[in-house]
Write an enzyme that holds these catalytic residues in place. Sequence first.
Site, short mmCIF file in Angstrom:
data_model
loop_
_atom_site.label_atom_id
_atom_site.label_comp_id
_atom_site.label_asym_id
_atom_site.label_seq_id
_atom_site.Cartn_x
_atom_site.Cartn_y
_atom_site.Cartn_z
CG ASN A 10 52.25 75.77 59.44
OD1 ASN A 10 52.83 74.69 59.40
ND2 ASN A 10 51.58 76.27 58.41
CD1 TRP A 11 57.27 74.99 63.92
CD2 TRP A 11 58.11 72.93 64.23
NE1 TRP A 11 57.61 74.87 65.25
CE2 TRP A 11 58.12 73.62 65.47
CE3 TRP A 11 58.59 71.63 64.20
CZ2 TRP A 11 58.60 73.03 66.64
CZ3 TRP A 11 59.06 71.05 65.36
CH2 TRP A 11 59.07 71.74 66.58
CE LYS A 12 54.07 78.37 56.55
NZ LYS A 12 53.97 79.52 55.67
CG HIS A 95 48.73 76.69 55.08
ND1 HIS A 95 49.51 77.19 54.06
CD2 HIS A 95 49.04 77.41 56.18
CE1 HIS A 95 50.28 78.15 54.55
NE2 HIS A 95 50.01 78.30 55.84
CD GLU A 167 47.94 81.27 57.78
OE1 GLU A 167 48.83 81.54 58.59
OE2 GLU A 167 47.98 80.29 57.03
N GLY A 173 55.04 84.82 54.66
CA GLY A 173 56.46 84.67 54.35
C GLY A 173 57.05 85.85 53.60
CB SER A 213 54.73 88.72 58.04
OG SER A 213 55.07 88.20 56.76
N GLY A 234 54.32 81.25 60.97
CA GLY A 234 55.20 80.39 60.19
C GLY A 234 56.66 80.62 60.59
N GLY A 235 57.33 81.44 59.78
CA GLY A 235 58.78 81.66 59.95
C GLY A 235 59.22 81.94 61.38
P1 13P Z 1 54.72 83.39 58.02
O1 13P Z 1 54.52 83.68 59.49
O2 13P Z 1 56.08 82.84 57.70
O3 13P Z 1 54.33 84.56 57.17
O4 13P Z 1 53.71 82.19 57.64
C1 13P Z 1 52.38 82.29 58.00
C2 13P Z 1 51.74 80.98 57.76
O5 13P Z 1 51.55 80.56 56.62
C3 13P Z 1 51.33 80.17 58.92
O6 13P Z 1 50.52 79.12 58.57
#
Ligand code: 13P
Length: 251
Positions: A10-12, A95, A167, A173, A213, A234-235
């Site tokens: 998920n690149w946000k 989300h 999540e 994050g 994470s 995410g990250g």
């Molecule tokens: P992180 O992997 O950055 O913690 O984010 C998780 C997330 O929200 C994926 O949708």
Amino acid sequence: MDRKPLIAGNWKLNKNCSESVEYIKKFGELVKGVNDVEILLAPPFTSLYVANENCPDNINLSSQDLYINENGAYTGQISPGMVLETGCKYAIIGHSEMRQFFGDTDSLVNEKIKASISVGLKPILCIGETEKDRDLNNTFSVLDKQVRKGLESFSESDLKDLVIAYEPVWAIGTGKTATIEIVQEVHSYLRDLIAKMFHNEFSEQLRILYGGSVKPSNVSELMNLEDVDGALVGGASLDPLEFSKIVKFKG
Ligand code: 13P
């Protein structure tokens, strides 16, 4: 039960069109030949079309959200049909960032799931407790409500392509991954809950992803857990090499 692992990035709010294409070219090479894991990328809306033009066959795309109506006077919104037309197969729905910052409630999440199903997009329902919920021992009641309300009034056949992503908000994050004990406890709770709401067979084939994470160094132990069928990243999905290591968690 054989559940094909699903690893989703998920690149946000990251990567414009040219950055998305550059990423996909690099990443596509790195995951060439990987077919025993389903690979999914969720770029921002504006990148979906060009991402699809450049995606190899073993990478699927997802939107990060969608709106409940197909068209009309809804400034700023993107419809399920528009998402589908870009080549997406999935839609991330509910989300925690959409819930926290953009007003997604359980009933809106329910409508978004309905909207995604109506055009054939596979919904990824995101749920998770906050740190406060956990401290107050409310984790399971919060998750219970998010699942029951999110999936209210659907049949098993409506939800045949459903994916659930657990999540925990406090792990997103923050670098704080939930312990494997917490993750397995919650995932098995969720599978039991789905079995109670529907049937055992349905619950057994449902893929439940963990997000929060996830990185190359912890993905294997998470994926080894009985009820973890994938990851929503995410990250660590923003760098093609790092994400390819997560995708190749089997070594
Ligand atoms: P992180 O992997 O950055 O913690 O984010 C998780 C997330 O929200 C994926 O949708």
